[in-house]
Design an enzyme around this catalytic site. Structure first.
Site, PDB file in Angstrom:
ATOM      1  N   GLY A 130       0.821  -1.204   0.000  1.00  0.00           N
ATOM      2  CA  GLY A 130       0.000   0.000   0.000  1.00  0.00           C
ATOM      3  C   GLY A 130       0.852   1.248   0.000  1.00  0.00           C
ATOM      4  O   GLY A 130       1.044   1.891   1.035  1.00  0.00           O
ATOM      5  N   SER A 164      -1.762  -4.785  -6.093  1.00  0.00           N
ATOM      6  CA  SER A 164      -1.855  -6.107  -6.727  1.00  0.00           C
ATOM      7  C   SER A 164      -2.225  -7.175  -5.702  1.00  0.00           C
ATOM      8  O   SER A 164      -1.641  -7.245  -4.623  1.00  0.00           O
ATOM      9  CB  SER A 164      -0.519  -6.473  -7.373  1.00  0.00           C
ATOM     10  N   GLU A 249      12.119  -4.018  -5.065  1.00  0.00           N
ATOM     11  CA  GLU A 249      11.022  -3.996  -6.025  1.00  0.00           C
ATOM     12  C   GLU A 249      11.500  -3.693  -7.438  1.00  0.00           C
ATOM     13  O   GLU A 249      10.950  -4.202  -8.413  1.00  0.00           O
ATOM     14  CB  GLU A 249       9.977  -2.957  -5.602  1.00  0.00           C
TER      15      GLU A 249
END
Length: 378
Positions: A130, A164, A249
């Site tokens: 988030g 996601s 990421e």
């Protein structure tokens, strides 16, 4: 010596690569999965993730004390690259394994580590992230989600977007503003929380892609209570923690291999036209360079060094490369007789739909150029 930074020989790397490649080939022959473009976003398969956990292919750099494998970042890179090359269904565990587990190791309490890490390693615990918010674009620090201190914990109110797997995941990391904006700037006063997605006050709304599939979501939080034990790291350290998390990421091979299944299929089925061969050579050289750059990030992490700038560069160059592969593939198939419902036709359509998001998710190219520039001039 920390086992995750122990020396790894080329022989060990090659042996592991053959092992994983053999496992994936056998599973594909048995019809256990069908390869797909963008498999780390689209390919959700709980049972496949659990199988990877049983084989020791998840939480590879997590210490054995927490249920992980205690292996190196280099070995994890090899496994990740082979999974992507095969187009395997890895979306279920992807975020938990890629960035949640390292963040828990770096910032989590002992209780948090013991609650989540063994289940992540087993392929049984899935997470979302988030960070992004509606109308904020790529300005991650413009967080409007608020965390207000109350007796025993915090009340969180706000919304997150492009989350996601939120409709299937157990929990997600939520970046919130716990201190009002002041002289310290918008990067100050941010904190992270671990929020179960079945908490009272959490609403998950689907975002359906142009192809009718659902993997993104918008998540609304209305006075959601989280206990003090759900704070990730330290209150006020959220920005530092998030930027560290983004290295994981942005740096992996998923940032340049989302379209590999399409590329490999065109070559294997002899679909490359004569005029496209030179361009294919350029694509192959770019792919090799991106592999080297991304593996270099794994080597930095292996040595315990920072990798923020190189990670941003992998993402910047990699996702632009992925888009170019889609454009090249469309040009090659133009005018050729083929079954539009066949494997290549299907993969090309998927890639064309997903292409717009390649350079957006994980940070736009414009933002990443700024990150790289700052990193190279410091």
């Amino acid at each position: 010596m920390d086992q995750t930074s122990r020396p790894v020989t080329t022989s060990e790397i090659n042996s592991l690569r053959r092992e994983v490649r053999g496992f994936l080939a056998a599973f594909r022959r048995e019809g256990r999965f069908t390869p797909t473009v963008d498999c780390w976003v689209r390919g959700w398969d709980d049972e496949f993730s659990k199988e990877l956990g049983r084989r020791g292919y998840l939480a590879m750099t997590v210490p054995t004390a927490y249920g992980g494998q205690g292996r190196t970042h280099l070995e994890r890179f090899v496994v990740t690259e082979e999974l992507l090359a095969a187009g395997a269904p890895v979306a279920a565990h992807w975020i938990a394994d890629r960035q949640v587990a390292p963040s828990l190791l770096a910032h989590g309490t002992e209780e948090q580590k013991r609650e989540y890490l063994p289940r992540i390693a087993a392929g049984e615990c899935y997470f979302g992230i988030g960070m992004s918010e509606p109308d904020s674009g790529s300005d991650l620090a413009s967080v409007r989600t608020k965390g207000v201190k109350v007796d025993g914990g915090y009340r969180i109110t706000g919304s997150k977007v492009w989350t996601s797997g939120a409709h299937r995941a157990e929990a997600f990391f939520v970046l919130t503003r716990t201190t009002p904006l002041g002289d310290g700037g918008k990067h100050e006063g941010l904190s992270q929380f671990i929020v179960p997605l079945d908490s009272p006050g959490v609403e998950v709304r689907p975002i359906v892609s142009a192809d009718g599939l659902h993997h993104f979501n918008e998540v609304f939080l209305d006075e959601v209570f989280v206990a003090d034990s759900a704070v990730l790291g330290r209150i006020g350290d959220g920005w530092k923690q998030v930027t560290s998390e983004l290295s994981f990421e942005r740096s992996g091979p998923e940032r340049f291999m989302s379209t590999y299944v399409l590329l490999e299929s065109l070559i294997a089925e002899g679909r490359v036209q004569e005029h496209g061969s030179r361009q294919l050579g350029r694509i192959a050289s770019r792919l090799a360079a991106l592999h080297t750059l991304s593996f270099g990030v794994a080597q930095r992490l292996h040595r315990g060094g920072p990798a923020d700038t190189d990670a941003a560069l992998v993402k910047l160059l990699g996702t632009e490369f992925e888009g170019d592969v889609v454009a090249w593939a469309a040009d090659e198939m133009d005018g050729q007789a083929h079954d539009p419902m066949g494997f290549i036709g299907q993969q090309l359509r998927i890639a064309q739909v997903q292409r717009a998001g390649f350079t957006l998710r994980g940070g736009t190219s414009e933002v990443l150029r700024g990150v790289v520039t700052r990193g190279l001039t410091v």
